[in-house]
Design an enzyme around this catalytic site. Structure first.
Site, PDB file in Angstrom:
ATOM      1  N   LYS A  84      15.621  -8.456 -15.386  1.00 23.72           N
ATOM      2  CA  LYS A  84      16.728  -7.763 -16.059  1.00 23.72           C
ATOM      3  C   LYS A  84      17.208  -8.687 -17.175  1.00 23.72           C
ATOM      4  CE  LYS A  84      21.489  -6.287 -15.017  1.00 23.72           C
ATOM      5  NZ  LYS A  84      22.445  -6.191 -13.894  1.00 23.72           N
TER       6      LYS A  84
ATOM      7  N   ARG B 160      33.274 -13.749 -23.704  1.00 28.50           N
ATOM      8  CA  ARG B 160      32.952 -14.084 -22.308  1.00 28.50           C
ATOM      9  C   ARG B 160      32.645 -15.577 -22.171  1.00 28.50           C
ATOM     10  NH1 ARG B 160      28.421 -12.080 -17.888  1.00 28.50           N
ATOM     11  NH2 ARG B 160      29.865 -11.792 -16.207  1.00 28.50           N
TER      12      ARG B 160
ATOM     13  N   MET C 254      22.629  -9.180 -22.136  1.00 24.82           N
ATOM     14  CA  MET C 254      23.194  -9.681 -23.403  1.00 24.82           C
ATOM     15  C   MET C 254      24.667  -9.326 -23.379  1.00 24.82           C
ATOM     16  SD  MET C 254      23.771  -8.518 -26.886  1.00 24.82           S
ATOM     17  CE  MET C 254      23.535  -9.262 -28.471  1.00 24.82           C
TER      18      MET C 254
ATOM     19  N   ASP D 142      18.915   1.815 -26.872  1.00 27.15           N
ATOM     20  CA  ASP D 142      18.352   2.418 -28.078  1.00 27.15           C
ATOM     21  C   ASP D 142      16.836   2.481 -27.959  1.00 27.15           C
ATOM     22  OD1 ASP D 142      17.199  -0.146 -29.234  1.00 27.15           O
ATOM     23  OD2 ASP D 142      19.310  -0.704 -29.151  1.00 27.15           O
TER      24      ASP D 142
ATOM     25  N   GLU E 270      26.214   5.578   6.836  1.00 30.24           N
ATOM     26  CA  GLU E 270      25.872   5.369   5.424  1.00 30.24           C
ATOM     27  C   GLU E 270      24.411   4.952   5.271  1.00 30.24           C
ATOM     28  OE1 GLU E 270      29.969   3.882   3.272  1.00 30.24           O
ATOM     29  OE2 GLU E 270      28.956   2.508   4.675  1.00 30.24           O
TER      30      GLU E 270
ATOM     31  N   PHE F 205      24.341  -7.631 -44.986  1.00 29.16           N
ATOM     32  CA  PHE F 205      22.873  -7.633 -45.044  1.00 29.16           C
ATOM     33  C   PHE F 205      22.399  -7.830 -46.474  1.00 29.16           C
ATOM     34  CE2 PHE F 205      19.066  -5.248 -46.255  1.00 29.16           C
ATOM     35  CZ  PHE F 205      18.113  -5.803 -45.426  1.00 29.16           C
TER      36      PHE F 205
HETATM   37  C1  GLA Z   1      26.505  -7.756 -17.222  1.00 24.66           C
HETATM   38  C2  GLA Z   1      25.607  -6.758 -16.547  1.00 24.66           C
HETATM   39  C3  GLA Z   1      25.928  -6.677 -15.075  1.00 24.66           C
HETATM   40  C4  GLA Z   1      25.744  -8.035 -14.475  1.00 24.66           C
HETATM   41  C5  GLA Z   1      26.612  -9.044 -15.191  1.00 24.66           C
HETATM   42  C6  GLA Z   1      26.324 -10.448 -14.720  1.00 24.66           C
HETATM   43  O1  GLA Z   1      27.826  -7.325 -17.243  1.00 24.66           O
HETATM   44  O2  GLA Z   1      25.697  -5.516 -17.159  1.00 24.66           O
HETATM   45  O3  GLA Z   1      25.091  -5.744 -14.447  1.00 24.66           O
HETATM   46  O4  GLA Z   1      24.396  -8.392 -14.556  1.00 24.66           O
HETATM   47  O5  GLA Z   1      26.408  -9.009 -16.587  1.00 24.66           O
HETATM   48  O6  GLA Z   1      27.071 -11.384 -15.382  1.00 24.66           O
END
Ligand code: GLA
Length: 731
Positions: A478, A445, A481, A536, A616, A282
């Site tokens: 949602k 990934r 990252m 966070d 269930e 930084f």
């Molecule tokens: C991450 C998320 C999961 C899902 C996968 C999809 O790991 O935490 O809940 O959404 O990505 O690739």
């Protein structure tokens, strides 16, 4: 209420909340000394605690002349800097153009105003003039013209003080900020323990308590996100402090990128604590007339132990940091298709899941990863935010309509900060990712980080995502990252600006999330970073909930949610019922236990409802109905941890108490059955000792005093992983 006082004669600043007090003093030569932070001690000035004496090898300021008792190496300072005779870890490092790296900050002036300061482009607590009062103190280095403006906002009712620092350049040359921590706390006496929250992907926020010892202790992240591995929230406490007793401090950094918490116990057994942006990788050039603001630290303190500390923080975050209307609104119960299908779906499969979820009584269907580009695995597609019509025939708007016609809301997964090498976006703009010149990238990934520090990049991505949201009337997003930052170099920035990329990245992320929530204010927004890799306070400014962990195993979740609850409200933790054997651990846990753990967060499902048995499904309905009955208590009440899953192998129990103390719910999981077992007594907390409470199911009435002091025998369940709950209302 006046909460900031300045005593002109003694030059003492006192910041006061309902139960705590913070003091500093301007002493000889304009040195700003920290005197105290802790429980309110009444109208007293604590400068008598500073003992000045001659210390060998601790140098003296030039102005002290022959007086060898004044040394910055020992004095507790409010905000330290490198190069002026303090050999401890320091809060700031400034590099001038002549190569000298010294700044000698001395007191210049102060200002007090009603309300809360704000920080440009950074999340921070907000407060009306009746909620908060602010003090700013200017410290100046006379040679460079560098000014450090220390900002303090006091929230008396919340027992919270927030801090940040603004570096200004009033000189005639630019300088380089190499380290600029948000807060420093010098403690004159110890010993102190630190509790920090370490972890890993799928096992986040495991509390670890250690005695601070001579030398430096550090926790932090250099992954570009606050990370699964460490968390920017720590507790400092006395060795005797426990859940229900003792002095403790909570420090929460409102920041989602690289951070550092460092603590040094020095030669005089004093402790210095610093928190802020990690200084590794930084630097920031501050041009003449320009400024740099650090992220904020939220500080809270109590003498009543960790439960009280958590309650104070939960209250502060819910009322004055988390902006979403959903903080105090009932959240829809959702079903997410990730563990039901992974990438393997088409529109009919999705519709069948949504239809079945609707029959169960779920409110919102969330379509997770795999709906866009050529995304049939994690090798490809990120960056192509248009619907994959090979998988979803007729397009997403058609499927959305079918689902919405069922009376369900639709949510969508996105991962806007990423790009796959196998994507149309990458083929068109191979330079849009973070990458070092002339080097192959490090992959994670199979994906690369988009260079969102470039405006055209973030504008392009958000434009595409907005189009999808608008075309399908999406009610929930949602935002994921799924890799740490790597190859951190922006080809759009000059070489001397590369030290800024990590921080600019975080600012860009905040700008993108701000644009999303301001365009769609009704949206329910959930953050996620491979589960809890960016859990966070910074993220909570944008989203009221964060997917707590990719580990949905209820027994592991007991530990993860327990650790998370120290610094973050339960209502912020995404928690879902998934299938057994669990996909991450292979463990089988009864449905009731999975339900009780999921309902101790923002409740939902992560399974294919088509495969649920009748039995269930009935249990799922019961869980939803009980959650809906008790959402207010869970979301807005006080939360107590009644057992520690790391030391107690028998049961994990927690409790919610309404603010009015007229309702309480204690629930948890009895981990293992022991034949002929001793009776465990459950001691409730936070009730009104003098009132009577009726347990709803049994109808039995107890006084609050009996429930808290004498305790209740835990039910004697048979088998492992038995859920239990006891729900009390004032009789
Ligand atoms: C991450 C998320 C999961 C899902 C996968 C999809 O790991 O935490 O809940 O959404 O990505 O690739």
């Amino acid at each position: 209420m006046e909460s900031i006082y300045y005593h002109r004669e003694t030059q003492v600043f006192t910041l006061r909340t309902k139960h705590t007090m913070y003091q500093m003093q301007v002493r000889q030569f304009g040195i700003l000394v920290h005197l105290y932070y802790g429980p309110d001690l009444g109208h007293t000035e604590l400068d008598y605690r500073i003992v000045e004496q001659d210390h060998g090898f601790s140098p003296n300021p030039y102005e002290a002349d022959t007086d060898r008792t004044i040394t910055l190496d020992i004095l507790p300072q409010e905000y330290s800097s490198y190069g002026i005779g303090d050999y401890r870890i320091c809060a700031s490092e400034i590099l001038s153009q002549d190569g000298s790296d010294v700044a000698d900050f001395r007191y210049k002036s102060y200002e007090i105003w009603e309300g809360k300061y704000s920080l440009k482009g950074l999340p921070s607590m907000f407060g009306t003039p009746s909620e908060a009062q602010t003090l700013s103190i200017r410290l100046e280095d006379s040679v460079t013209g560098v000014t450090a403006v220390l900002l303090y906002s006091v929230f008396p009712e919340l027992d919270v003080i927030t801090r940040a620092v603004r570096f200004e350049n009033d000189g005639d040359r630019s300088y380089r900020l190499r380290k600029g921590m948000s807060a420093q706390l010098d403690f004159l006496d110890g010993p102190l323990d630190m509790i920090h929250f370490h972890g890993r992907h799928m096992m986040e926020r495991m509390p670890e308590r250690e005695r601070l010892s001579h030398g430096v202790t550090q926790v932090g992240s250099r992954r570009g996100a606050s990370s699964h591995q460490q968390n920017p929230f720590v507790i400092l406490c006395r060795p005797e402090t426990q859940e229900d007793y003792g002095l403790c401090y909570g420090l929460s950094l409102v920041y989602s990128g690289n951070f550092l918490l460092e603590a040094e116990v020095d030669q005089m057994n004093q402790t210095r604590v610093l928190m802020g942006i990690h200084p590794a990788q930084f630097w920031h050039e501050i041009q003449c007339g320009d400024f740099f603001e650090t992220p904020e630290v939220i500080m809270t303190c109590t003498t009543e132990g960790f439960s009280r500390l958590s309650i104070q923080l939960h209250d502060a975050l819910r009322s004055n940091l988390m902006r979403s209307p959903f903080v105090s609104k009932q959240r829809p119960i959702l079903l997410n298709n990730w563990e039901a299908t992974y990438f393997d779906f088409d529109e009919e499969k999705l519709f069948r899941i949504a239809e079945q979820a609707k029959k169960l009584g779920v409110d919102l269907f969330v379509l997770d990863d795999g709906w866009f580009g050529r995304r049939n695995s994690d090798f490809s597609g990120l960056g192509d935010w248009w619907v994959n019509e090979e998988k979803i025939k007729g397009g997403l708007p058609l499927l959305a309509k079918r689902i919405q016609d069922l009376g369900m809301k639709l949510g969508l997964w996105i991962e806007p900060e990423m790009i796959s090498e196998d994507s149309a976006l990458y083929r068109e703009h191979p330079d849009w990712c973070l990458h070092f010149p002339h080097r192959n990238p490090v992959r994670g990934r199979y994906q690369l980080n988009l260079d969102i520090t470039r405006k055209e990049v973030r504008d392009h991505v958000m434009k595409e995502i907005f189009q999808v949201i608008e075309s399908c009337r999406i009610s929930y997003i949602k935002w994921d990252m799924n890799r740490s930052l790597g190859n951190v170099y922006s080809t759009a920035l000059a070489p001397e600006k590369q030290g800024d990329v990590y921080h600019q990245y975080v600012l860009a992320l905040y700008e993108m999330q701000e644009s999303l929530i301001s365009r769609f204010p009704e949206l329910l927004f959930e953050n996620c970073a491979g589960g809890g890799g960016r859990f966070d306070a910074g993220m909570l400014y944008y989203s009221p909930q964060i997917w707590c962990s990719d580990n949905t195993d209820a027994i592991d979740r007991l530990k993860i949610q327990y650790g998370t609850s120290f610094g973050y409200p339960v209502s912020a933790m995404g928690a879902h019922i998934s299938v057994c054997p669990n996909h991450q651990t292979g463990r089988s846990v009864p449905f009731e236990a999975r339900a009780v753990v999921a309902s101790a967060g923002t409740f939902g499902f992560e399974l294919d409802p088509v495969n649920l048995s009748e039995e269930e499904a009935a249990k799922a309905r019961e869980a939803m109905s009980f959650y809906r009955q008790t959402w207010k208590l869970r979301q807005l009440g006080d939360y107590y941890r009644l057992s520690d899953p790391f030391s107690n192998q028998d049961y994990v129990i927690w409790e919610f108490v309404s603010k009015s103390k007229d309702e309480a719910l204690t629930e948890g999981v009895i981990l293992r059955h022991q034949p002929n077992s001793p009776v465990f007594f459950l001691h409730l907390r936070g009730l009104d000792a003098g009132r009577e409470y009726r347990e709803i199911e049994s109808g039995k009435v107890y006084t609050g005093a009996a429930l808290m002091t004498a305790g209740l025998p835990l039910p004697l369940n048979y088998g492992d992983f038995c859920a239990f709950r006891l729900h009390f209302i004032v009789a």
